[in-house]
Design a protein around this motif. Structure first.
Motif, PDB file in Angstrom:
ATOM      1  N   ASN A  74      58.136  -8.066 -36.038  1.00 57.79           N
ATOM      2  CA  ASN A  74      59.468  -8.645 -35.983  1.00 57.79           C
ATOM      3  C   ASN A  74      59.610  -9.946 -36.768  1.00 57.79           C
ATOM      4  N   GLY A  75      58.673 -10.289 -37.621  1.00 57.78           N
ATOM      5  CA  GLY A  75      58.828 -11.409 -38.541  1.00 57.78           C
ATOM      6  C   GLY A  75      58.561 -12.772 -37.950  1.00 57.78           C
ATOM      7  N   GLU A  76      57.693 -12.881 -36.964  1.00 59.71           N
ATOM      8  CA  GLU A  76      57.392 -14.184 -36.389  1.00 59.71           C
ATOM      9  C   GLU A  76      56.118 -14.766 -36.983  1.00 59.71           C
ATOM     10  N   CYS A  77      55.961 -14.640 -38.278  1.00 59.57           N
ATOM     11  CA  CYS A  77      54.789 -15.154 -38.972  1.00 59.57           C
ATOM     12  C   CYS A  77      55.250 -16.006 -40.154  1.00 59.57           C
ATOM     13  N   PRO A  78      55.750 -17.194 -39.893  1.00 59.23           N
ATOM     14  CA  PRO A  78      56.224 -18.010 -41.021  1.00 59.23           C
ATOM     15  C   PRO A  78      55.067 -18.421 -41.922  1.00 59.23           C
ATOM     16  N   CYS A  79      55.322 -18.475 -43.220  1.00 56.74           N
ATOM     17  CA  CYS A  79      54.295 -18.913 -44.162  1.00 56.74           C
ATOM     18  C   CYS A  79      53.880 -20.336 -43.816  1.00 56.74           C
ATOM     19  N   GLY A  80      52.592 -20.573 -43.802  1.00 54.33           N
ATOM     20  CA  GLY A  80      52.067 -21.887 -43.484  1.00 54.33           C
ATOM     21  C   GLY A  80      51.655 -22.039 -42.037  1.00 54.33           C
ATOM     22  N   SER A  81      51.900 -21.011 -41.223  1.00 53.94           N
ATOM     23  CA  SER A  81      51.568 -21.101 -39.801  1.00 53.94           C
ATOM     24  C   SER A  81      50.128 -20.707 -39.517  1.00 53.94           C
ATOM     25  N   GLY A  82      49.446 -20.129 -40.489  1.00 54.05           N
ATOM     26  CA  GLY A  82      48.092 -19.655 -40.270  1.00 54.05           C
ATOM     27  C   GLY A  82      48.040 -18.260 -39.688  1.00 54.05           C
ATOM     28  N   THR A  83      49.192 -17.610 -39.556  1.00 55.45           N
ATOM     29  CA  THR A  83      49.279 -16.271 -39.004  1.00 55.45           C
ATOM     30  C   THR A  83      49.972 -15.358 -40.002  1.00 55.45           C
ATOM     31  N   LEU A  84      49.419 -14.181 -40.200  1.00 49.33           N
ATOM     32  CA  LEU A  84      50.027 -13.177 -41.063  1.00 49.33           C
ATOM     33  C   LEU A  84      50.431 -11.985 -40.212  1.00 49.33           C
ATOM     34  N   CYS A  85      51.588 -11.423 -40.478  1.00 54.06           N
ATOM     35  CA  CYS A  85      52.010 -10.188 -39.821  1.00 54.06           C
ATOM     36  C   CYS A  85      51.390  -9.010 -40.564  1.00 54.06           C
ATOM     37  N   THR A  86      51.189  -7.918 -39.862  1.00 51.54           N
ATOM     38  CA  THR A  86      50.696  -6.693 -40.469  1.00 51.54           C
ATOM     39  C   THR A  86      51.812  -5.654 -40.397  1.00 51.54           C
ATOM     40  N   GLY A  87      52.166  -5.125 -41.551  1.00 51.34           N
ATOM     41  CA  GLY A  87      53.225  -4.133 -41.622  1.00 51.34           C
ATOM     42  C   GLY A  87      52.771  -2.760 -41.190  1.00 51.34           C
ATOM     43  N   PRO A  88      53.682  -1.798 -41.164  1.00 47.83           N
ATOM     44  CA  PRO A  88      53.354  -0.450 -40.684  1.00 47.83           C
ATOM     45  C   PRO A  88      52.337   0.285 -41.552  1.00 47.83           C
ATOM     46  N   ARG A  89      52.209  -0.109 -42.816  1.00 49.04           N
ATOM     47  CA  ARG A  89      51.230   0.543 -43.701  1.00 49.04           C
ATOM     48  C   ARG A  89      50.011  -0.344 -43.956  1.00 49.04           C
ATOM     49  N   GLY A  90      49.839  -1.385 -43.154  1.00 50.59           N
ATOM     50  CA  GLY A  90      48.639  -2.211 -43.237  1.00 50.59           C
ATOM     51  C   GLY A  90      48.745  -3.430 -44.134  1.00 50.59           C
ATOM     52  N   GLY A  91      49.854  -3.643 -44.806  1.00 51.99           N
ATOM     53  CA  GLY A  91      50.012  -4.826 -45.647  1.00 51.99           C
ATOM     54  C   GLY A  91      50.183  -6.083 -44.813  1.00 51.99           C
ATOM     55  N   GLN A  92      49.597  -7.181 -45.250  1.00 53.33           N
ATOM     56  CA  GLN A  92      49.707  -8.443 -44.534  1.00 53.33           C
ATOM     57  C   GLN A  92      50.684  -9.345 -45.263  1.00 53.33           C
ATOM     58  N   TYR A  93      51.565  -9.998 -44.512  1.00 55.07           N
ATOM     59  CA  TYR A  93      52.598 -10.825 -45.116  1.00 55.07           C
ATOM     60  C   TYR A  93      52.957 -11.986 -44.200  1.00 55.07           C
ATOM     61  N   CYS A  94      53.684 -12.945 -44.769  1.00 59.06           N
ATOM     62  CA  CYS A  94      54.298 -14.001 -43.978  1.00 59.06           C
ATOM     63  C   CYS A  94      55.767 -14.057 -44.367  1.00 59.06           C
ATOM     64  N   MET A  95      56.568 -14.678 -43.528  1.00 58.67           N
ATOM     65  CA  MET A  95      58.005 -14.776 -43.773  1.00 58.67           C
ATOM     66  C   MET A  95      58.319 -16.125 -44.428  1.00 58.67           C
ATOM     67  N   THR A  96      59.001 -16.095 -45.562  1.00 61.06           N
ATOM     68  CA  THR A  96      59.381 -17.316 -46.264  1.00 61.06           C
ATOM     69  C   THR A  96      60.588 -17.945 -45.568  1.00 61.06           C
ATOM     70  N   PRO A  97      60.884 -19.208 -45.863  1.00 62.44           N
ATOM     71  CA  PRO A  97      62.056 -19.849 -45.260  1.00 62.44           C
ATOM     72  C   PRO A  97      63.372 -19.119 -45.571  1.00 62.44           C
TER      73      PRO A  97
END
Length: 106
Positions: A74-97
């Motif tokens: 649900n996008g609770e991984c802001p960039c710079g937080s030290g946490t990355l979200c994992t998408g349904p196909r395994g990609g890791q991302y963070c949410m930009t401002p």
């Protein structure tokens, strides 16, 4: 004939200068490096750099905190937080401002 020789010399002198030019993390429209997020470069536009280099190893005082990957979708991984979200196909991302996903390079 001397004009050709001068042209060749100028060309040879400029080649090493062009060869030393290299891309840096967060270059161009990303606005430069803001800080490290573990091994990732966090850019001034809020995204993470696609660089394969390790930010914490290159920058003094950057720290070497490990990034945590979560299954949160649900996008609770802001960039710079030290946490990355994992998408349904395994990609890791963070949410930009701006609300877009910035994926970690594999």
């Amino acid at each position: 004939m001397s004009i050709r020789l001068i042209g060749l010399l100028v060309l040879l002198l400029t080649l090493p200068v062009q060869g030393n030019a290299a891309n840096t993390p967060c270059s161009g429209s990303k606005g430069g490096i803001a800080r490290c997020d573990g091994p990732l470069f966090l850019c001034n536009d809020g995204s993470i750099s696609g660089s394969k280099r390790d930010c914490s190893a290159e920058r003094l005082g950057a720290g070497s905190t490990a990034l945590r990957a979560t299954g949160n979708l649900n996008g609770e991984c802001p960039c710079g937080s030290g946490t990355l979200c994992t998408g349904p196909r395994g990609g890791q991302y963070c949410m930009t401002p701006s609300g877009t996903k910035s994926y970690r390079r594999k």
